[in-house]
Design a protein around this motif. Structure first.
Motif, PDB file in Angstrom:
ATOM      1  N   SER A 183      -3.687   0.371  -4.844  1.00  0.00           N
ATOM      2  CA  SER A 183      -3.703   0.891  -3.464  1.00  0.00           C
ATOM      3  C   SER A 183      -5.017   0.540  -2.783  1.00  0.00           C
ATOM      4  O   SER A 183      -5.040   0.089  -1.629  1.00  0.00           O
ATOM      5  CB  SER A 183      -3.524   2.419  -3.462  1.00  0.00           C
ATOM      6  N   CYS A 232       2.564   1.729  -3.385  1.00  0.00           N
ATOM      7  CA  CYS A 232       1.619   2.150  -4.433  1.00  0.00           C
ATOM      8  C   CYS A 232       1.221   3.610  -4.285  1.00  0.00           C
ATOM      9  O   CYS A 232       1.096   4.331  -5.286  1.00  0.00           O
ATOM     10  CB  CYS A 232       0.372   1.262  -4.415  1.00  0.00           C
ATOM     11  N   VAL A 233       1.026   4.060  -3.049  1.00  0.00           N
ATOM     12  CA  VAL A 233       0.673   5.464  -2.814  1.00  0.00           C
ATOM     13  C   VAL A 233       1.831   6.365  -3.258  1.00  0.00           C
ATOM     14  O   VAL A 233       1.629   7.400  -3.910  1.00  0.00           O
ATOM     15  CB  VAL A 233       0.342   5.708  -1.333  1.00  0.00           C
ATOM     16  N   LEU A 239       0.829  -1.204   0.000  1.00  0.00           N
ATOM     17  CA  LEU A 239       0.000   0.000   0.000  1.00  0.00           C
ATOM     18  C   LEU A 239       0.864   1.255   0.000  1.00  0.00           C
ATOM     19  O   LEU A 239       0.637   2.188  -0.789  1.00  0.00           O
ATOM     20  CB  LEU A 239      -0.915  -0.007   1.230  1.00  0.00           C
ATOM     21  N   VAL A 295       3.393  -5.762  -5.490  1.00  0.00           N
ATOM     22  CA  VAL A 295       3.171  -4.569  -6.303  1.00  0.00           C
ATOM     23  C   VAL A 295       3.571  -4.849  -7.754  1.00  0.00           C
ATOM     24  O   VAL A 295       2.854  -4.499  -8.697  1.00  0.00           O
ATOM     25  CB  VAL A 295       3.968  -3.364  -5.754  1.00  0.00           C
ATOM     26  N   TYR A 320      -5.106  -3.077  -1.879  1.00  0.00           N
ATOM     27  CA  TYR A 320      -4.335  -3.422  -0.687  1.00  0.00           C
ATOM     28  C   TYR A 320      -5.027  -2.988   0.604  1.00  0.00           C
ATOM     29  O   TYR A 320      -4.842  -3.612   1.655  1.00  0.00           O
ATOM     30  CB  TYR A 320      -2.922  -2.829  -0.761  1.00  0.00           C
TER      31      TYR A 320
END
Length: 305
Positions: free
Chosen positions: A199, A48-49, A45, A241, A202
């Motif tokens: 994101s 990805c952010v 997460l 990811v 997740y």
């Protein structure tokens, strides 16, 4: 340049899958599976952010969340089961090159059927032959060794191993979860940013993993449990990811469901065979090599038509 854009998701998928299997095999057995997975999803997460804002300077990730559909949420559930099946696969005693090979070939065959039935992809005589060849290869991989059979026949002390359905549960779970995941990834909206979509996925993974932890763990102290985690938790998250992003991009650049995944699994199987032999010193018999070659030949016949 166009060919690089086309094959880059495929290569990224193979790379992520390879490290993913290494991390899965090295996950400590004493830690609750859902506890370590929750750490992996948190890592995924965060990555990805970060990648969303790197690729979309000044972007609004919450606006991107709103434009996502059910696929991003459902992917979260399927991912948890895929990752759980990988950990259970190795805890059940599968070699790094055999367990995932069987599961991936199973996913490949189911993907062909779904691709033809649901997405209008062509079913040719060559694909049908490829399916039969894959099944033959699986039989060769799993058939008992000749020497072992002869030893049992001569009354040797070592008995023939009985079929264990429990050992096959992680494989079946991986096939079902991977199939649902692949189909869902294919129908993920193309107008939603990839990193925003993953994101959101997740976030669902973290919530679901935490719920399952408190349901399945005898030790309800989550923070005490995650202290048992090692380097595999964050590495698994980083690999996830790669896998999620590459799978979504695989379909966005034009790969068919029945072809893209098949080619990825062919390359992955070859890499895992080498990895299992070189790194983990797993025994690789002539029969298994023949079975793997036959299986991969079948996968190629199914995908390259």
């Amino acid at each position: 340049m166009e060919i690089l854009i086309f094959i880059a998701p495929l290569l990224l998928n193979v790379f992520g899958n390879t490290v993913y299997n290494i991390a899965g095999k090295s996950t400590p057995e004493k830690i609750n599976s859902f506890a370590t997975l929750s750490l992996s999803y948190l890592t995924g997460l965060v990555l990805c952010v970060i990648l969303f804002f790197v690729t979309n300077p000044g972007g609004d990730i919450f606006a991107a969340f709103v434009s996502a559909n059910w696929a991003s949420y459902f992917l979260g559930i399927t991912i948890v089961f895929i990752d759980l099946s990988l950990i259970l696969l190795y805890r059940a005693g599968w070699d790094v090159r055999i367990g995932t090979l069987i599961a991936n070939i199973g996913v490949s065959l189911v993907s062909v059927i779904i691709g033809v039935a649901c997405f209008g992809e062509a079913m040719t005589a060559m694909k049908a032959v490829g399916i039969i060849v894959c099944i033959a290869g699986l039989y060769v991989v799993n058939a008992p060794e000749k020497k072992a059979v002869e030893a049992v026949a001569e009354g040797a002390a070592e008995p023939k191993k009985k079929f264990s359905f429990a050992k096959w549960i992680p494989v079946i779970l991986m096939i079902v979860a991977n199939t649902l995941y692949s189909v869902t990834a294919k129908v993920t909206p193309t107008d939603v940013d990839t990193f925003a979509s993953v994101s959101l996925t997740y976030l669902v993974c973290i919530v679901y993993a935490l719920i399952m932890f408190f349901i399945t763990s005898s030790n309800k102290n989550y923070f005490k449990e995650i202290k048992k985690a090692n380097w595999t938790a964050p590495v698994l998250g980083a690999c996830l990811v790669c896998l999620e992003v590459s799978t979504i991009l695989l379909f966005r650049v034009g790969w068919e469901l029945s072809v893209g995944l098949l080619l990825a699994y062919v390359l992955l199987a070859v890499v895992l065979v080498i990895l299992g032999r070189v790194v983990y010193k797993e025994k690789l018999t002539t029969k298994r090599i023949i079975g793997i070659v036959i299986s991969l030949a079948g996968v190629v016949l199914v995908g390259l038509v």
